[in-house]
Design an enzyme around this catalytic site. Structure first.
Site, PDB file in Angstrom:
ATOM      1  N   CYS A 152      -2.255   9.478   2.337  1.00  0.00           N
ATOM      2  CA  CYS A 152      -1.780   8.858   1.092  1.00  0.00           C
ATOM      3  C   CYS A 152      -2.670   9.200  -0.100  1.00  0.00           C
ATOM      4  CB  CYS A 152      -1.678   7.355   1.263  1.00  0.00           C
ATOM      5  SG  CYS A 152      -3.228   6.619   1.804  1.00  0.00           S
ATOM      6  N   GLU A 161       0.880  -1.172   0.000  1.00  0.00           N
ATOM      7  CA  GLU A 161       0.000   0.000   0.000  1.00  0.00           C
ATOM      8  C   GLU A 161       0.917   1.221   0.000  1.00  0.00           C
ATOM      9  OE1 GLU A 161      -3.347   0.101  -0.043  1.00  0.00           O
ATOM     10  OE2 GLU A 161      -3.664  -2.053   0.014  1.00  0.00           O
TER      11      GLU A 161
HETATM   12  P1  NAD Z   1       8.127   4.650   5.086  1.00  0.00           P
HETATM   13  O1  NAD Z   1       8.195   3.826   3.873  1.00  0.00           O
HETATM   14  O2  NAD Z   1       9.254   5.562   5.394  1.00  0.00           O
HETATM   15  O3  NAD Z   1       7.958   3.739   6.392  1.00  0.00           O
HETATM   16  C1  NAD Z   1       6.984   2.716   6.482  1.00  0.00           C
HETATM   17  C2  NAD Z   1       7.498   1.609   7.393  1.00  0.00           C
HETATM   18  O4  NAD Z   1       8.685   1.067   6.845  1.00  0.00           O
HETATM   19  C3  NAD Z   1       7.819   2.074   8.809  1.00  0.00           C
HETATM   20  O5  NAD Z   1       7.275   1.131   9.722  1.00  0.00           O
HETATM   21  C4  NAD Z   1       9.336   2.080   8.840  1.00  0.00           C
HETATM   22  O6  NAD Z   1       9.838   1.742  10.110  1.00  0.00           O
HETATM   23  C5  NAD Z   1       9.715   1.030   7.820  1.00  0.00           C
HETATM   24  N1  NAD Z   1      10.987   1.332   7.152  1.00  0.00           N
HETATM   25  C6  NAD Z   1      11.478   2.558   6.822  1.00  0.00           C
HETATM   26  N2  NAD Z   1      12.669   2.443   6.196  1.00  0.00           N
HETATM   27  C7  NAD Z   1      12.924   1.117   6.114  1.00  0.00           C
HETATM   28  C8  NAD Z   1      14.005   0.355   5.572  1.00  0.00           C
HETATM   29  N3  NAD Z   1      15.063   0.928   4.997  1.00  0.00           N
HETATM   30  N4  NAD Z   1      13.934  -0.999   5.668  1.00  0.00           N
HETATM   31  C9  NAD Z   1      12.881  -1.592   6.238  1.00  0.00           C
HETATM   32  N5  NAD Z   1      11.839  -0.916   6.779  1.00  0.00           N
HETATM   33  C10 NAD Z   1      11.867   0.417   6.727  1.00  0.00           C
HETATM   34  O7  NAD Z   1       6.743   5.430   4.977  1.00  0.00           O
HETATM   35  P2  NAD Z   1       6.187   6.563   5.930  1.00  0.00           P
HETATM   36  O8  NAD Z   1       7.042   7.780   5.769  1.00  0.00           O
HETATM   37  O9  NAD Z   1       5.958   6.008   7.305  1.00  0.00           O
HETATM   38  O10 NAD Z   1       4.755   6.815   5.300  1.00  0.00           O
HETATM   39  C11 NAD Z   1       4.509   7.720   4.276  1.00  0.00           C
HETATM   40  C12 NAD Z   1       4.286   7.004   2.959  1.00  0.00           C
HETATM   41  O11 NAD Z   1       3.303   5.998   3.108  1.00  0.00           O
HETATM   42  C13 NAD Z   1       3.743   7.923   1.890  1.00  0.00           C
HETATM   43  O12 NAD Z   1       4.361   7.631   0.669  1.00  0.00           O
HETATM   44  C14 NAD Z   1       2.272   7.574   1.829  1.00  0.00           C
HETATM   45  O13 NAD Z   1       1.650   7.873   0.614  1.00  0.00           O
HETATM   46  C15 NAD Z   1       2.323   6.122   2.103  1.00  0.00           C
HETATM   47  N6  NAD Z   1       1.047   5.672   2.629  1.00  0.00           N
HETATM   48  C16 NAD Z   1       0.300   4.834   1.870  1.00  0.00           C
HETATM   49  C17 NAD Z   1      -0.937   4.425   2.331  1.00  0.00           C
HETATM   50  C18 NAD Z   1      -1.802   3.505   1.549  1.00  0.00           C
HETATM   51  O14 NAD Z   1      -2.748   2.985   2.122  1.00  0.00           O
HETATM   52  N7  NAD Z   1      -1.543   3.268   0.277  1.00  0.00           N
HETATM   53  C19 NAD Z   1      -1.394   4.865   3.582  1.00  0.00           C
HETATM   54  C20 NAD Z   1      -0.582   5.715   4.309  1.00  0.00           C
HETATM   55  C21 NAD Z   1       0.637   6.101   3.836  1.00  0.00           C
END
Ligand code: NAD
Length: 458
Positions: A246, A212
């Site tokens: 998002c 997602e």
């Molecule tokens: P992110 O990808 O930075 O982090 C998401 C998760 O991944 C966190 O739990 C984090 O700890 C983990 N993570 C981060 N870096 C990592 C790595 N190198 N290796 C493994 N795990 C890692 O996302 P965010 O900043 O928390 O959220 C924002 C993004 O999420 C935006 O792009 C938004 O559009 C998207 N989003 C999508 C939806 C959806 O339903 N499609 C909903 C909410 C947010």
């Protein structure tokens, strides 16, 4: 939990799954009820955590996080009997007598990784599907929303069966350790960049993934749109959670004849929603942290702000900001904005607007504002997006019977309602044959007689 202890936790849940802990329908129902109680009995704790992390108002916390999740639980409990029922399908004449059916079986131990923007809903809503389908689950909330991560980690063991549901808090080291393990499914919500990391790790074990992700969701405002209503629905969708959603409309493509009127109506709407002193409005959230604040303020450099543009780093406040005369090549039009900044670009013909969308990554959502059927169908029919709404923003994701998910770079797979149950189930194909008769039509020797019959019935 130290990363080196994570494999033992995974092995424990795997054993419990194999022992059949999560399979009975009664267990699944009880767990969904417990999850509902967790939210209802700790409404204040969770609201405070959301306030601490994002300055979220109790109203938005209820509508988009807690109430949303409870609705999803109620919907699941109301339909679970129907979803688990085996589905009988027809069997070709040549294989008769026989019965063919599809049974939904749980996948096993699943991993749910959440982001920080809806930090409660986006770990608990996927859990509903995982439990309904009879899985064990490890939840990994986002460390960026620290208060919510702590609240989830403290509450889950008090309410949920520890044999099946556990929380691992942490950042990259913990998530990387989790991603080493052969989960039966990984459900990830977050950025496209980290989505790639998750999918690469999953590939090692051929673990299926639901991703997602995000992206730049456009809103097309055509010349015949009801501009007053359009302005309200755009401002609402954009400024919900301070733009950190998002499916927020990322930018607007408006017919050039309506640009000035739309900007004026957006200005009026922002005032009517948040008052003259937005800083003191309890309904306006804050940016999650300094890193994102600096990123967003950086996007404003060299831009023409028709509305807003001000900010305060100490309180992580950014004014609702509308940018005009935006160069499509500028930085603000490259990455998902994820903040209260709305670039407005113009077009002359609908084809131009559709081409603009199709020249970029397939978005998570697409919004079209028009009262004309042909315009609506042209936009919906000639573009691709995870979901879409006509004369609305964001709300389509709250309809439980609509699958929610992206397409291409905005994600793969979907959930909500029945789709969540299916995301965490395997549809097992089963054929059963009685033994009282055993026609030899398909057995050697393949005589001319058998060839003749099979040609007719297969
Ligand atoms: P992110 O990808 O930075 O982090 C998401 C998760 O991944 C966190 O739990 C984090 O700890 C983990 N993570 C981060 N870096 C990592 C790595 N190198 N290796 C493994 N795990 C890692 O996302 P965010 O900043 O928390 O959220 C924002 C993004 O999420 C935006 O792009 C938004 O559009 C998207 N989003 C999508 C939806 C959806 O339903 N499609 C909903 C909410 C947010």
């Amino acid at each position: 939990m130290p990363p080196q202890e994570i494999p033992a936790l995974f092995a424990e849940l795997k054993r419990n799954f194999r022992a059949g802990v999560t399979r009975p329908l009664s267990w699944r129902r009880t767990q969904l009820g417990r999850l509902k109680a967790l939210i209802k009995e700790n409404k204040q704790v969770l609201e405070q955590a959301l306030k601490a992390d994002l300055g979220k108002s109790p109203f938005e916390s209820w509508v988009a996080e807690l109430g949303f999740t409870i609705n999803e639980i109620d919907h699941t409990l109301a339909h679970l009997d129907e979803w688990v029922r085996p589905e009988t399908v027809s069997t070709p004449l040549a294989f008769q007598p026989a019965h063919s059916e599809i049974r939904s079986e749980p996948l096993g131990v699943v991993l749910i990784i959440g982001p920080w923007n809806y930090p409660v809903q986006l770990v608990l809503a996927p859990l509903i599907g995982a439990l309904a389908a009879g899985n064990c689950a490890i939840l990994k909330p986002s460390e960026v929303a620290g208060a919510c991560s702590t609240a989830v980690a403290q509450l889950v063991p008090k309410y949920m069966d520890p044999q099946a549901v556990r929380v691992v808090e942490g950042a990259v080291p913990e998530t990387s350790a989790l991603l080493e393990l052969p989960f039966d499914h990984i459900f990830f919500t977050g950025s496209t960049a980290v989505g790639r990391i998750v999918m690469q790790a999953a590939a090692k074990h051929l673990t299926p993934v639901t991703l997602e992700l995000g992206g730049k969701s456009p809103a097309i405002v055509h010349s015949d749109a009801n501009l007053k209503v359009t302005a309200r629905r755009l401002v609402w969708g954009k400024l919900y959670n301070c733009g950190q959603t998002c499916v927020a409309p990322d930018y607007v493509l408006v017919h050039e004849s309506k640009k000035d009127a739309l900007v004026a109506l957006i200005r009026k709407t922002v005032g009517s929603f948040f008052g003259a002193d937005i800083r003191n409005s309890v309904d306006y959230s804050r940016i999650i942290n300094e890193r994102h604040f600096d990123r967003l303020v950086g996007l404003l450099e060299g831009q023409n702000a028709a509305i807003g543009g001000g900010s305060d780093r100490d309180s992580l406040f950014i004014e609702p900001t509308v940018l005009v005369d935006v160069d499509p090549a500028s930085e603000v039009m490259q990455e998902e904005i994820f903040g209260p900044i709305l670039p407005i670009l113009t077009y002359r013909t609908l084809d131009e607007a559709i081409d603009f969308v199709n020249d970029r990554d397939k978005p998570l959502a697409l919004y079209v504002f028009t009262n004309n059927r042909k315009t609506r169908e042209a936009v919906l029919g000639r573009t691709s997006s995870g979901g879409a709404a006509v004369n609305q923003t964001v709300l389509h994701l709250a309809v439980p019977d609509l699958p929610f998910g992206g397409v291409g770079p905005s994600g793969m797979g979907a959930y909500h309602g029945r789709t969540s149950f299916e995301a965490f189930s395997h549809r097992k194909a089963i054929m059963s044959k009685p033994t009282v008769v055993d026609p030899d039509l398909l057995y050697p020797p393949y005589t001319e007689f058998k060839k003749g019959i099979t040609k007719r019935v297969l």
